[in-house]
Design a protein around this motif. Structure first.
Motif, short mmCIF file in Angstrom:
data_model
loop_
_atom_site.label_atom_id
_atom_site.label_comp_id
_atom_site.label_asym_id
_atom_site.label_seq_id
_atom_site.Cartn_x
_atom_site.Cartn_y
_atom_site.Cartn_z
N ASN A 232 0.82 -1.21 0.00
CA ASN A 232 0.00 0.00 0.00
C ASN A 232 0.86 1.27 0.00
N HIS B 94 0.33 3.53 -3.12
CA HIS B 94 -0.50 4.70 -2.86
C HIS B 94 0.23 5.88 -2.23
N ASP C 266 3.65 6.50 6.60
CA ASP C 266 4.08 7.00 5.29
C ASP C 266 3.80 8.47 5.07
N ILE D 118 -5.69 8.97 3.53
CA ILE D 118 -6.96 8.32 3.19
C ILE D 118 -8.10 9.17 3.72
N ALA E 14 -12.31 2.88 2.84
CA ALA E 14 -11.09 2.20 2.37
C ALA E 14 -11.00 0.78 2.91
N TYR F 58 -13.07 -1.82 -2.39
CA TYR F 58 -12.82 -0.39 -2.61
C TYR F 58 -11.36 -0.15 -2.93
N SER F 59 -11.11 0.50 -4.07
CA SER F 59 -9.73 0.77 -4.47
C SER F 59 -9.65 2.01 -5.34
N THR F 60 -8.61 2.80 -5.16
CA THR F 60 -8.37 3.95 -6.03
C THR F 60 -7.15 3.68 -6.91
N PHE G 296 -2.71 -5.82 -8.86
CA PHE G 296 -3.00 -5.14 -7.59
C PHE G 296 -4.32 -4.38 -7.78
N GLY G 297 -4.83 -3.80 -6.68
CA GLY G 297 -6.00 -2.95 -6.82
C GLY G 297 -7.33 -3.69 -6.74
N ALA G 298 -7.34 -4.84 -6.09
CA ALA G 298 -8.61 -5.55 -5.90
C ALA G 298 -9.38 -4.98 -4.72
N GLY G 299 -8.71 -4.12 -3.96
CA GLY G 299 -9.36 -3.58 -2.76
C GLY G 299 -9.47 -4.62 -1.66
N MET G 300 -8.53 -5.52 -1.63
CA MET G 300 -8.56 -6.59 -0.62
C MET G 300 -7.42 -6.49 0.38
N GLY G 301 -6.53 -5.50 0.19
CA GLY G 301 -5.35 -5.41 1.04
C GLY G 301 -5.70 -5.10 2.49
N LEU G 302 -6.42 -4.01 2.72
CA LEU G 302 -6.76 -3.64 4.10
C LEU G 302 -7.62 -4.71 4.77
N SER H 59 -3.74 -9.62 -4.16
CA SER H 59 -4.17 -9.63 -2.76
C SER H 59 -5.03 -10.85 -2.46
N1 ATP Z 1 -0.84 4.00 2.62
C1 ATP Z 1 -1.89 4.51 1.93
N2 ATP Z 1 -1.88 5.79 1.50
C2 ATP Z 1 -2.92 6.30 0.82
N3 ATP Z 1 -4.03 5.60 0.51
C3 ATP Z 1 -4.09 4.32 0.90
C4 ATP Z 1 -3.04 3.70 1.63
N4 ATP Z 1 -3.40 2.43 1.90
C5 ATP Z 1 -4.62 2.27 1.37
N5 ATP Z 1 -5.06 3.39 0.76
C6 ATP Z 1 -6.36 3.63 0.11
O1 ATP Z 1 -7.26 2.58 0.51
C7 ATP Z 1 -7.72 1.86 -0.65
C8 ATP Z 1 -7.93 0.41 -0.27
O2 ATP Z 1 -6.70 -0.20 0.10
P1 ATP Z 1 -6.55 -1.77 -0.09
O3 ATP Z 1 -5.17 -2.17 0.28
O4 ATP Z 1 -7.66 -2.46 0.63
O5 ATP Z 1 -6.80 -2.00 -1.66
P2 ATP Z 1 -5.83 -1.64 -2.88
O6 ATP Z 1 -4.47 -1.36 -2.38
O7 ATP Z 1 -6.48 -0.60 -3.70
O8 ATP Z 1 -5.85 -3.03 -3.69
P3 ATP Z 1 -5.15 -4.40 -3.26
O9 ATP Z 1 -4.59 -4.21 -1.89
O10 ATP Z 1 -6.23 -5.42 -3.30
O11 ATP Z 1 -4.09 -4.64 -4.27
C9 ATP Z 1 -6.64 2.09 -1.69
O12 ATP Z 1 -7.10 1.91 -3.01
C10 ATP Z 1 -6.27 3.56 -1.41
O13 ATP Z 1 -7.24 4.44 -1.93
#
Ligand code: ATP
Ligand code: MG
Lengths: 136, 119
Positions: A49, A53, A74, A79, A85, A90-92, A102-108, B35
């Protein structure tokens, strides 16, 4: 014991290096494999992330007898809506980042599932702080 | 079942990471969302994907997968090849599409399970 790692934003070639180093250290310290596996998932997501991001960040890992406390701090866009988020899907992420898978919105959500305690705080245009605790 | 058995039975290309050719295969996971793989693939599984860049190896290494199978004739990028050789996690290839590759592997692993009464 404390370890600190630097993470560069935008540099996907190194994404995961810090997680890999922490994994090695935890294994050497004989932390149970089950816990190592969970921490690795959470830490990798938080590290990526920053790469995807933010502009740059630090990871500090604190290990003592009863817990592992990891803080990712960071400098970045922050956010605006943390609850949003945190929602799965949800992903930007940019289209370039999505093409890589990347960008499935599954990281958090992955982080949330794999640590005992998660605190995300953020200030728009300043940065984001992700704190996670795992009890041993 | 070992990675080398899959290579033989499914006629897969071995791009790199030959040292891991005797890795034991416990199952498989199919996904191109990193992910999703991070959260769901298990140690010792084979990962089927069409992603070819170096980050697949970062995930493969962190999750200790048995091998990666690239579908549809895709080839790994050089940085992925390098890390695969360092870690001994093979990257394999097939011309099959994802659905077919997953189906064939599913059948193969289930037959093996049946044979040893693991159900
Ligand atoms: N460290 C960060 N700084 C700024 N925005 C963040 C940060 N971490 C997360 N975000 C915001 O939260 C959203 C969701 O994060 P999340 O990790 O769940 O999904 P992703 O990174 O978009 O995709 P994935 O993790 O599945 O590859 C991101 O798309 C971004 O908008
Ligand atoms: Mg993410």
């Amino acid at each position: 014991m404390e370890f600190v790692y630097e993470v560069e934003g935008g540099d996907f070639t190194k994404a995961g290096n810090a997680s890999s180093a922490v994994k090695k250290t935890l294994k050497q310290l004989n932390v149970s494999p089950k816990i190592v596996k969970r921490i690795v998932v959470a830490l990798y997501e938080a590290e990526v992330n920053i790469v995807a991001h933010a502009y740059k960040g630090t990871i500090s890992v604190n290990i003592n007898q009863d817990q592992i406390h990891i803080v990712l701090d960071d400098v970045g866009p922050g956010i605006p809506d943390i609850d949003l988020a945190m929602q799965e899907g949800y992903s930007t992420a940019s289209s370039k980042v999505r093409e890589m898978g990347f960008g499935a919105g599954m990281g958090l959500p992955n982080i949330k599932k794999n640590v005992d305690d998660l605190k995300v705080s953020s200030e728009v245009d300043k940065g984001t702080k992700v704190e996670m605790k795992t009890y041993l | 079942m070992k990675v080398c058995d899959l290579v033989e039975k499914l006629n897969l290309t071995v791009f790199c990471g030959e040292q891991g050719i005797n890795n034991e295969v416990e199952g498989a996971y199919t996904s191109d969302l990193l992910s999703d793989v991070m959260g769901n693939v298990d140690e010792g599984q084979v990962w089927i994907t069409l992603q070819t860049h170096r980050n697949i190896m970062a995930i493969a290494s962190l999750k200790e997968v048995a091998a990666i199978i690239l579908v549809k004739g895709y080839k790994p990028e050089q940085a992925a090849i390098d890390q695969s050789n360092e870690e001994g996690i093979p990257i394999l290839g097939t011309d099959m599409e994802t659905f077919e590759a997953s189906g064939v592997l599913f059948t193969l692993l289930n037959e093996e399970k049946g044979k040893y009464g693991a159900f």
